[in-house]
Design a protein around this motif. Structure first.
Motif, PDB file in Angstrom:
ATOM      1  N   TYR A   1      -1.719 -25.122 -11.988  1.00 49.25           N
ATOM      2  CA  TYR A   1      -2.927 -25.544 -11.299  1.00 49.25           C
ATOM      3  C   TYR A   1      -2.678 -25.482  -9.795  1.00 49.25           C
ATOM      4  N   ARG A   2      -3.640 -24.945  -9.062  1.00 47.84           N
ATOM      5  CA  ARG A   2      -3.561 -24.899  -7.602  1.00 47.84           C
ATOM      6  C   ARG A   2      -4.771 -25.639  -7.052  1.00 47.84           C
ATOM      7  N   VAL A   3      -4.498 -26.774  -6.400  1.00 47.58           N
ATOM      8  CA  VAL A   3      -5.568 -27.646  -5.925  1.00 47.58           C
ATOM      9  C   VAL A   3      -5.491 -27.738  -4.405  1.00 47.58           C
ATOM     10  N   CYS A   4      -6.473 -27.161  -3.721  1.00 51.83           N
ATOM     11  CA  CYS A   4      -6.481 -27.200  -2.256  1.00 51.83           C
ATOM     12  C   CYS A   4      -7.153 -28.477  -1.752  1.00 51.83           C
ATOM     13  N   MET A   5      -6.714 -28.893  -0.555  1.00 50.49           N
ATOM     14  CA  MET A   5      -7.254 -30.084   0.097  1.00 50.49           C
ATOM     15  C   MET A   5      -7.440 -29.803   1.583  1.00 50.49           C
ATOM     16  N   PRO A   6      -8.472 -30.378   2.221  1.00 51.79           N
ATOM     17  CA  PRO A   6      -8.660 -30.197   3.667  1.00 51.79           C
ATOM     18  C   PRO A   6      -7.783 -31.185   4.447  1.00 51.79           C
ATOM     19  N   LEU A   7      -6.488 -31.150   4.157  1.00 53.37           N
ATOM     20  CA  LEU A   7      -5.499 -32.050   4.739  1.00 53.37           C
ATOM     21  C   LEU A   7      -4.242 -31.261   5.040  1.00 53.37           C
TER      22      LEU A   7
ATOM     23  N   SER B   1     -15.853 -37.340   6.838  1.00 53.02           N
ATOM     24  CA  SER B   1     -14.891 -38.305   7.352  1.00 53.02           C
ATOM     25  C   SER B   1     -15.209 -38.670   8.801  1.00 53.02           C
ATOM     26  N   ILE B   2     -15.251 -39.965   9.063  1.00 52.83           N
ATOM     27  CA  ILE B   2     -15.477 -40.440  10.439  1.00 52.83           C
ATOM     28  C   ILE B   2     -14.208 -40.287  11.266  1.00 52.83           C
ATOM     29  N   LYS B   3     -13.063 -40.634  10.668  1.00 48.96           N
ATOM     30  CA  LYS B   3     -11.800 -40.593  11.406  1.00 48.96           C
ATOM     31  C   LYS B   3     -11.337 -39.179  11.727  1.00 48.96           C
ATOM     32  N   THR B   4     -11.515 -38.243  10.779  1.00 46.58           N
ATOM     33  CA  THR B   4     -10.974 -36.884  10.965  1.00 46.58           C
ATOM     34  C   THR B   4     -12.050 -35.844  11.256  1.00 46.58           C
ATOM     35  N   ASN B   5     -13.318 -36.203  11.071  1.00 45.20           N
ATOM     36  CA  ASN B   5     -14.444 -35.289  11.283  1.00 45.20           C
ATOM     37  C   ASN B   5     -14.435 -34.111  10.301  1.00 45.20           C
ATOM     38  N   ARG B   6     -13.789 -34.300   9.148  1.00 40.36           N
ATOM     39  CA  ARG B   6     -13.737 -33.236   8.131  1.00 40.36           C
ATOM     40  C   ARG B   6     -14.784 -33.476   7.053  1.00 40.36           C
ATOM     41  N   GLY B   7     -15.294 -32.367   6.485  1.00 40.04           N
ATOM     42  CA  GLY B   7     -16.327 -32.446   5.481  1.00 40.04           C
ATOM     43  C   GLY B   7     -17.706 -32.432   6.163  1.00 40.04           C
ATOM     44  N   PRO B   8     -18.767 -32.291   5.367  1.00 43.05           N
ATOM     45  CA  PRO B   8     -18.743 -31.965   3.936  1.00 43.05           C
ATOM     46  C   PRO B   8     -18.179 -30.550   3.682  1.00 43.05           C
ATOM     47  N   LEU B   9     -17.683 -30.319   2.468  1.00 44.71           N
ATOM     48  CA  LEU B   9     -17.121 -29.023   2.113  1.00 44.71           C
ATOM     49  C   LEU B   9     -18.235 -28.103   1.602  1.00 44.71           C
ATOM     50  N   VAL B  10     -18.251 -26.880   2.099  1.00 44.16           N
ATOM     51  CA  VAL B  10     -19.295 -25.912   1.722  1.00 44.16           C
ATOM     52  C   VAL B  10     -18.684 -24.795   0.887  1.00 44.16           C
ATOM     53  N   GLU B  11     -19.531 -23.996   0.240  1.00 43.23           N
ATOM     54  CA  GLU B  11     -19.048 -22.855  -0.551  1.00 43.23           C
ATOM     55  C   GLU B  11     -18.089 -22.015   0.284  1.00 43.23           C
TER      56      GLU B  11
ATOM     57  N   THR C   1      -9.865 -25.663   8.189  1.00 39.67           N
ATOM     58  CA  THR C   1      -8.522 -26.028   8.626  1.00 39.67           C
ATOM     59  C   THR C   1      -8.539 -27.515   9.005  1.00 39.67           C
ATOM     60  N   PRO C   2      -7.452 -28.251   8.728  1.00 38.54           N
ATOM     61  CA  PRO C   2      -6.245 -27.769   8.047  1.00 38.54           C
ATOM     62  C   PRO C   2      -6.514 -27.541   6.562  1.00 38.54           C
ATOM     63  N   ILE C   3      -5.586 -26.880   5.904  1.00 39.70           N
ATOM     64  CA  ILE C   3      -5.685 -26.633   4.470  1.00 39.70           C
ATOM     65  C   ILE C   3      -4.293 -26.731   3.853  1.00 39.70           C
ATOM     66  N   MET C   4      -4.219 -27.381   2.711  1.00 40.56           N
ATOM     67  CA  MET C   4      -2.959 -27.467   1.972  1.00 40.56           C
ATOM     68  C   MET C   4      -3.244 -27.225   0.497  1.00 40.56           C
TER      69      MET C   4
ATOM     70  N   ALA D   1      -8.752 -38.696  -3.145  1.00 35.52           N
ATOM     71  CA  ALA D   1      -7.808 -38.747  -2.022  1.00 35.52           C
ATOM     72  C   ALA D   1      -8.498 -38.307  -0.734  1.00 35.52           C
ATOM     73  N   PHE D   2      -9.356 -37.287  -0.826  1.00 33.95           N
ATOM     74  CA  PHE D   2     -10.092 -36.834   0.355  1.00 33.95           C
ATOM     75  C   PHE D   2     -11.218 -37.806   0.708  1.00 33.95           C
ATOM     76  N   ALA D   3     -11.970 -38.245  -0.305  1.00 32.29           N
ATOM     77  CA  ALA D   3     -13.123 -39.119  -0.048  1.00 32.29           C
ATOM     78  C   ALA D   3     -12.700 -40.483   0.506  1.00 32.29           C
ATOM     79  N   TRP D   4     -11.445 -40.871   0.257  1.00 34.44           N
ATOM     80  CA  TRP D   4     -10.932 -42.148   0.755  1.00 34.44           C
ATOM     81  C   TRP D   4     -10.110 -41.973   2.034  1.00 34.44           C
ATOM     82  N   VAL D   5     -10.161 -40.799   2.655  1.00 36.11           N
ATOM     83  CA  VAL D   5      -9.295 -40.498   3.790  1.00 36.11           C
ATOM     84  C   VAL D   5      -9.461 -41.502   4.937  1.00 36.11           C
TER      85      VAL D   5
END
Length: 273
Positions: free
Chosen positions: A7-13, A163-173, A180-183, A221-225
C-alpha cells in the motif's frame, strides 16, 4: 502462497511532521474507536534498540475484536477474542506483527517506510525478486477513495478540510502530483492464514480491513493536523500516555455479549499507520 500487498499512502505532510502526527493519531484514534470490552488495550510501551535501525519504541497491544468480526469468523472464535499486536517503531522504518493464540496459523506482518515523495519508489522496502513477482501495489488516495460510511465525518474529509496552522487543503483531484510538501507511507503487508477452505477468504478479509484502517487513519492524521502541529516528541508522548490510560480503562470494562453482525477490524490498532 502468502498474499503480499504493498500500500502506498500519500500525505500533504513531511516525513518529519508525520513522526508527531502518527503518534497523535494512533493515541486519539484508539480511544475514539474503543467501547466497553472492545478496542485497543496497551500492554507495553517502552524504548527499544536494533543493531541496524538504532533506537526506537516497542509497543505491545491487545486488540479486542469479538463484536467487530464478520459472523463467519465469530462462529469459529472464542467468545472473548483478541489479537496481539507487536510493533517496533524505528521511524522512518517500522515493523508490526499480528498474531492470535486462539488461531496459531494466523500471521500478519507489516513493514513500513516513510519517504518524502509521491509514492514513486518502486522497491522502497527492498523486497526480494521472488516477492516482487507476487506483490500487488495499491495506491490509497486519502481524499478520493471511498470511506466506510459509518466512519465518515465531513470535518475529517480532506476534500473539505483546510488547515489553519499550515494553510494546507482542501485536497483536489490530482493533489498527489501538485501539492507540496508530499510524503508517502510505503507498507508491505504479508497476510497468511493456513487453514484449508478458509485461507483465501480470511486473507482477503484481512487485506481489506487493513486498507480500511490505512485510509481512515491517514485521513484523520491530516484532518487533525491543527491539533498536533507544533507539538514536540515529548509533548506527544505525554499525550499518548494519557490517552492510552483512558483507552485501557474503557476497554477493560466488562465486555458486551457478542453479536452476529458483520464488522471490520478496529481502525485504531495499526501500530505503524
Amino acid at each position: 502462497m502468502v498474499l503480499i500487498k504493498e500500500y502506498r499512502v500519500c500525505m500533504p505532510l513531511t516525513v518529519e511532521e508525520y513522526k508527531i502526527g502518527q503518534l497523535y493519531m494512533i493515541a486519539r484514534h484508539s480511544l475514539e474507536q474503543s467501547d466497553e470490552g472492545e478496542g485497543v488495550e496497551v500492554m507495553e510501551n517502552k524504548p527499544c534498540e536494533d543493531p541496524v535501525h538504532g533506537k526506537g519504541q516497542y509497543t505491545e497491544k491487545r486488540i479486542h475484536l469479538s463484536n467487530r468480526l464478520p459472523y463467519w469468523i465469530q462462529a469459529v472464535c472464542p467468545r472473548v477474542f483478541y489479537v496481539i499486536e507487536k510493533s517496533w517503531n524505528y521511524y522512518p522504518y517500522t515493523l508490526t506483527e499480528y498474531t492470535c493464540s486462539f488461531i496459531p496459523k494466523l500471521n500478519v506482518l507489516i513493514k513500513t517506510k516513510y519517504e518524502n515523495n509521491s509514492g514513486i519508489t518502486e522497491n522502497c522496502l527492498d523486497l526480494s525478486e521472488e516477492d516482487l513477482k507476487v506483490r500487488t501495489v495499491d495506491h490509497v488516495d486519502i481524499a478520493f477513495d471511498e470511506l466506510n460510511g459509518k466512519h465518515y465525518k465531513r470535518e475529517e474529509d480532506p476534500k473539505f478540510f483546510k488547515s489553519i496552522k499550515t494553510n494546507r487543503g482542501p485536497l483536489v483531484e490530482g493533489w498527489r502530483q501538485i501539492d507540496t510538501p508530499i510524503m508517502c507511507s510505503y507498507k508491505v503487508v504479508n497476510a497468511s492464514f493456513e487453514v484449508w477452505g478458509l485461507q483465501t477468504k480470511v486473507e482477503d478479509f484481512i487485506q481489506r480491513a487493513i486498507r480500511d484502517i490505512l485510509l481512515l487513519g491517514h485521513r484523520q492524521a491530516f484532518a487533525w493536523v491543527d491539533e498536533w502541529h507544533g507539538m514536540t516528541l515529548e509533548d506527544v508522548r505525554t499525550y499518548e500516555k494519557q490517552k492510552q490510560a483512558e483507552t485501557n480503562e474503557k476497554v477493560q470494562l466488562n465486555p458486551q455479549p457478542a453479536s452476529a453482525e458483520n464488522g471490520v477490524l478496529t481502525p485504531a490498532n495499526e501500530g505503524d499507520a
